[in-house]
Design a protein around this motif. Structure first.
Motif, short mmCIF file in Angstrom:
data_model
loop_
_atom_site.label_atom_id
_atom_site.label_comp_id
_atom_site.label_asym_id
_atom_site.label_seq_id
_atom_site.Cartn_x
_atom_site.Cartn_y
_atom_site.Cartn_z
N THR A 102 0.90 -1.25 -0.17
CA THR A 102 -0.16 -0.09 0.03
C THR A 102 0.77 1.25 0.02
OG1 THR A 102 -0.11 0.01 2.28
CG2 THR A 102 -1.93 -1.09 1.37
N SER A 103 0.17 2.27 -0.42
CA SER A 103 0.78 3.67 -0.32
C SER A 103 0.02 4.39 0.67
CB SER A 103 1.20 4.28 -1.46
OG SER A 103 -0.03 4.24 -2.26
N THR A 104 -0.86 5.21 0.17
CA THR A 104 -1.89 5.95 1.28
C THR A 104 -3.01 4.97 1.32
OG1 THR A 104 -3.17 6.84 -0.65
CG2 THR A 104 -1.55 8.07 0.13
N GLU A 105 -3.79 5.23 2.15
CA GLU A 105 -4.84 4.38 2.43
C GLU A 105 -5.95 3.90 1.30
OE1 GLU A 105 -7.02 5.57 5.86
OE2 GLU A 105 -5.56 5.25 7.16
N GLN A 106 -5.77 4.82 0.18
CA GLN A 106 -6.34 4.86 -1.29
C GLN A 106 -5.99 3.85 -1.91
OE1 GLN A 106 -6.37 8.51 -3.06
NE2 GLN A 106 -7.81 7.91 -4.91
N TRP A 107 -4.68 3.15 -1.85
CA TRP A 107 -4.27 2.31 -2.96
C TRP A 107 -3.81 0.93 -2.29
CZ3 TRP A 107 -6.14 4.04 -7.24
CH2 TRP A 107 -5.96 5.36 -7.30
N ILE A 108 -4.44 -0.09 -2.84
CA ILE A 108 -3.56 -1.44 -2.42
C ILE A 108 -3.29 -1.78 -3.83
CG2 ILE A 108 -4.25 -3.80 -1.76
CD1 ILE A 108 -6.46 -2.36 0.02
N PHE A 109 -2.07 -2.38 -3.98
CA PHE A 109 -1.54 -2.71 -5.35
C PHE A 109 -1.49 -4.36 -5.08
CE2 PHE A 109 0.42 1.38 -4.44
CZ PHE A 109 -0.23 2.11 -5.37
N LEU A 110 -1.65 -4.92 -6.51
CA LEU A 110 -1.49 -6.38 -6.67
C LEU A 110 -0.29 -6.57 -7.54
CD1 LEU A 110 -5.19 -6.97 -8.04
CD2 LEU A 110 -4.40 -7.17 -5.70
N CYS A 111 0.31 -7.73 -7.04
CA CYS A 111 1.59 -8.13 -7.49
C CYS A 111 1.46 -9.03 -8.73
CB CYS A 111 2.37 -8.81 -6.46
SG CYS A 111 4.05 -9.53 -6.76
N ALA A 112 2.30 -8.63 -9.74
CA ALA A 112 2.33 -9.21 -11.00
C ALA A 112 3.04 -10.61 -11.14
CB ALA A 112 2.43 -8.34 -12.21
N ALA A 113 4.04 -10.70 -10.04
CA ALA A 113 4.91 -11.71 -10.13
C ALA A 113 4.22 -13.20 -10.13
CB ALA A 113 5.86 -11.65 -9.11
N HIS A 114 2.87 -13.46 -9.79
CA HIS A 114 2.28 -14.67 -9.51
C HIS A 114 1.63 -14.80 -10.90
CE1 HIS A 114 3.27 -14.13 -5.27
NE2 HIS A 114 2.83 -12.67 -5.27
N LYS A 115 1.10 -16.02 -11.14
CA LYS A 115 0.34 -16.53 -12.10
C LYS A 115 -0.64 -15.85 -12.35
CE LYS A 115 -1.15 -20.75 -14.49
NZ LYS A 115 -1.36 -22.00 -14.42
N THR A 116 -1.38 -15.47 -11.20
CA THR A 116 -2.67 -14.64 -11.49
C THR A 116 -2.34 -13.48 -10.44
OG1 THR A 116 -4.29 -16.44 -11.63
CG2 THR A 116 -5.32 -14.30 -10.92
N PRO A 117 -2.41 -12.05 -10.69
CA PRO A 117 -1.98 -11.11 -9.77
C PRO A 117 -2.79 -11.04 -8.58
CG PRO A 117 -2.26 -10.17 -12.37
CD PRO A 117 -2.66 -11.87 -12.03
N LYS A 118 -2.06 -11.05 -7.51
CA LYS A 118 -2.63 -10.99 -6.12
C LYS A 118 -1.91 -10.23 -5.37
CE LYS A 118 -0.02 -15.12 -4.71
NZ LYS A 118 -0.28 -16.28 -3.92
N GLU A 119 -2.54 -9.90 -3.95
CA GLU A 119 -1.78 -9.14 -2.94
C GLU A 119 -0.62 -9.98 -2.51
OE1 GLU A 119 -4.61 -7.78 -0.02
OE2 GLU A 119 -6.18 -7.25 -1.48
N ALA A 122 4.26 -6.25 1.50
CA ALA A 122 5.04 -5.17 0.79
C ALA A 122 6.46 -5.48 0.57
CB ALA A 122 4.95 -3.80 1.45
N ILE A 123 7.02 -6.14 1.26
CA ILE A 123 8.56 -6.16 1.11
C ILE A 123 8.77 -7.30 -0.02
CG2 ILE A 123 8.85 -8.39 2.72
CD1 ILE A 123 11.62 -5.43 1.80
N ASP A 124 7.97 -8.41 -0.16
CA ASP A 124 7.90 -9.47 -1.19
C ASP A 124 7.63 -8.62 -2.47
OD1 ASP A 124 8.59 -11.37 0.50
OD2 ASP A 124 6.21 -12.13 0.82
N TYR A 125 6.48 -8.12 -2.67
CA TYR A 125 6.18 -7.21 -3.77
C TYR A 125 7.41 -6.17 -4.17
CZ TYR A 125 3.37 -3.94 -6.70
OH TYR A 125 3.12 -3.25 -7.96
#
Length: 232
Positions: A102-119, A122-125
């Motif tokens: 996350t950055s602000t409380e407004q954003w949660i980012f999904l990680c594209a490294a997985h077969k299907t993007p998922k949460e 943060a350190i793994d992302y």
């Protein structure tokens, strides 16, 4: 004659026993005299070494420099330097405390490294993003040359910029002491922000880390108070 010419060439080496204060303190070299295929990288690193705060000079390409190569080499440099921030974050950015990217409380980012993007934490992302960027930027398929780059490959740089910027935003909003210490030494986020503005590599509303007026001139962030999940 050839031997005499080779002696005159600048040797960029840290000799055994070199003290830290003299590390990488060899003389500067004009770009036109750099003969290596890695000349653009060497030139960028030289400008950073002279003064990391002089962002405009660092981002100013030599005359007749191909823009695609210039952007590519800068992005490689950003990713290399970001590894330093990732190392600093490891002591504090733990899966238990930062279970989402996350950055602000407004954003949660999904990680594209997985077969299907998922949460993922943060350190793994962060690790996955830098690994993925390194794989793309070192890909012989898309970037077989450091001298000429196809426009179709240059077009992929925006996606890399968008993902690696999230490392800056997470560090600023959740680990500000670490961010401030790193930024005060490297000016990396300021340089990155100026870079993506200059080459229109990111949407302005996504540049959410506060910057000095000189960097953020003309940028307006949008805040609507809602929580969104950003796809990779």
């Amino acid at each position: 004659m050839k031997m005499a010419e080779s002696v005159k060439k600048l040797l960029k080496r840290n000799k055994p026993g070199t003290k830290a204060n003299f590390f990488r303190k060899w003389p500067d070299e004009p770009f036109e005299e750099m003969e290596s295929t890695l000349a653009v990288q060497e030139f960028i690193q030289q400008q950073i070494r002279v003064d990391p705060s002089n962002i405009d000079i660092i981002l100013t390409p030599p005359d007749s420099q191909e823009e695609g190569v210039w952007k590519y080499e800068h992005l490689r440099q950003f990713c290399m330097e970001l590894n330093g921030l990732a190392v600093e974050l490891q002591a504090e950015c733990l899966p238990d405390t930062c279970s989402q990217m996350t950055s602000t409380e407004q954003w949660i980012f999904l990680c594209a490294a997985h077969k299907t993007p998922k949460e993922c934490p943060a350190i793994d992302y962060t690790r996955h993003t830098l690994d993925g960027a390194a794989c793309l930027l070192n890909s012989n398929k898309y970037f077989p040359s450091r001298v000429n780059i196809k426009e179709s490959s240059v077009a992929k740089l925006g996606s890399v910029c968008r993902r690696v910027y999230r490392i800056f935003s997470h560090a600023y909003y959740h680990h500000q002491n670490i961010y401030n210490k790193f930024e005060n030494e490297t000016y990396l986020c300021q340089r990155f922000t100026k870079f993506v503005i200059k080459y229109s590599l990111m949407a302005k509303e996504n540049l959410i880390v506060p910057m000095p007026d000189a960097i953020m001139q003309g940028i307006r962030t949008e805040e609507d108070g809602t929580t969104s999940i950003k796809e990779p």
